[in-house]
Design an enzyme around this catalytic site. Sequence first.
Site, PDB file in Angstrom:
ATOM      1  N   GLN A   8       0.820  -1.198   0.000  1.00 49.02           N
ATOM      2  CA  GLN A   8       0.000   0.000   0.000  1.00 49.02           C
ATOM      3  C   GLN A   8       0.854   1.247   0.000  1.00 49.02           C
ATOM      4  OE1 GLN A   8      -1.104   0.525   4.647  1.00 49.02           O
ATOM      5  NE2 GLN A   8      -1.802  -1.424   3.754  1.00 49.02           N
ATOM      6  N   HIS A  15       0.377   5.751   1.023  1.00 44.72           N
ATOM      7  CA  HIS A  15      -0.442   6.860   1.501  1.00 44.72           C
ATOM      8  C   HIS A  15      -0.112   8.101   0.679  1.00 44.72           C
ATOM      9  CE1 HIS A  15      -1.283   4.148   4.732  1.00 44.72           C
ATOM     10  NE2 HIS A  15      -0.050   4.200   5.191  1.00 44.72           N
ATOM     11  N   HIS A  18       4.822   0.288   0.864  1.00 43.24           N
ATOM     12  CA  HIS A  18       5.191  -0.484   2.045  1.00 43.24           C
ATOM     13  C   HIS A  18       4.131  -1.532   2.376  1.00 43.24           C
ATOM     14  CE1 HIS A  18       2.569   2.694   3.643  1.00 43.24           C
ATOM     15  NE2 HIS A  18       2.262   1.842   4.601  1.00 43.24           N
ATOM     16  N   ARG A  69      -4.530   0.602  -1.482  1.00 46.07           N
ATOM     17  CA  ARG A  69      -3.971  -0.744  -1.632  1.00 46.07           C
ATOM     18  C   ARG A  69      -3.658  -1.003  -3.100  1.00 46.07           C
ATOM     19  NH1 ARG A  69      -8.180  -2.138   2.236  1.00 46.07           N
ATOM     20  NH2 ARG A  69      -9.524  -2.788   0.532  1.00 46.07           N
TER      21      ARG A  69
END
Length: 301
Positions: free
Chosen positions: A87, A89, A163, A183
């Site tokens: 995933q 961010h 990560h 994801r």
Amino acid sequence: MERMWGGRRLESDFGKKLPPNTCIGESWEIVDRPEAQSIVANSPLKGKTLHELWKQNQHDIFGDVPETPRFPLLIKLLDAQERLSLQVHPPEEVAAKLGGEPKTEFRYVAAADPGAELFLGFRELIRREQFKRALGKGTVADCVQKIRVKAGDAMFLPAGRLHAVGGGNLLVEIQQNSDTTYRVFDWNRTAADGTLRQLHVDQALQCIDFTDVGPHLIEPKGEVLIKHERFEIEKWNLDSSRGIAPLGQFAIVCCLTGSLRCASVDLAPGEFFLVPASLETRQLQPQSEGTSLLRITIPNF
């Protein structure tokens, strides 16, 4: 928070009371979100939410801190019995475009099974189109750097860093107050109803830093684990009484090992408290040998 990759270690290692017959992956310990709130457990402010404190008692509780709509950190415990999805961010500029929230985070390994791993950045330089082809072939995990970890290791996850957490990790997570995750690959795992979990490949491709090759775990500088514009985190081995922060500055304490006390409040491993800026009794007292903690503050700019 129930998660398909979670387990029961928050109960066995940290004494949390978990609902029976569930896989619990996260415990949101310090939170000011529309969907979740920390509540003051005792003191004259008992029953108030963290958001109410931030809005109504900001100077007394938090001192001189930057103005934000909500308390700017979200602090969690993570129990990864199985590996999490690969995933990313979003950085601030991309989050605004995608309708999400930016998220930079720090993770500390409280406990790890032998051979436990983290997936962090890329093994070697890769182009976006190469990465998309690897996704199509199901070989994307081969592109990602894997790092063996042990208790005491720590990592920084800037927005944009690809990560994942491998199975067998128990983590403390300190992050921007955000709940946006894209994801990109979930190991072909299926949900309870047999369907594949939802992915966010298009959004993730806009966020991933494809030049992020071979990032390292954090190398502590004395007690300092990280100094960042969002948070400052230190690890203390507490063998004698010590002031948590100067009067006028708040701090959050996470007990890692042993036990400690501050102003008649006791803390055991996996427990947190927030020491208000105006609290005069600011000494942390170890209550057993081998006491260690994380000290979390927000920089004053």
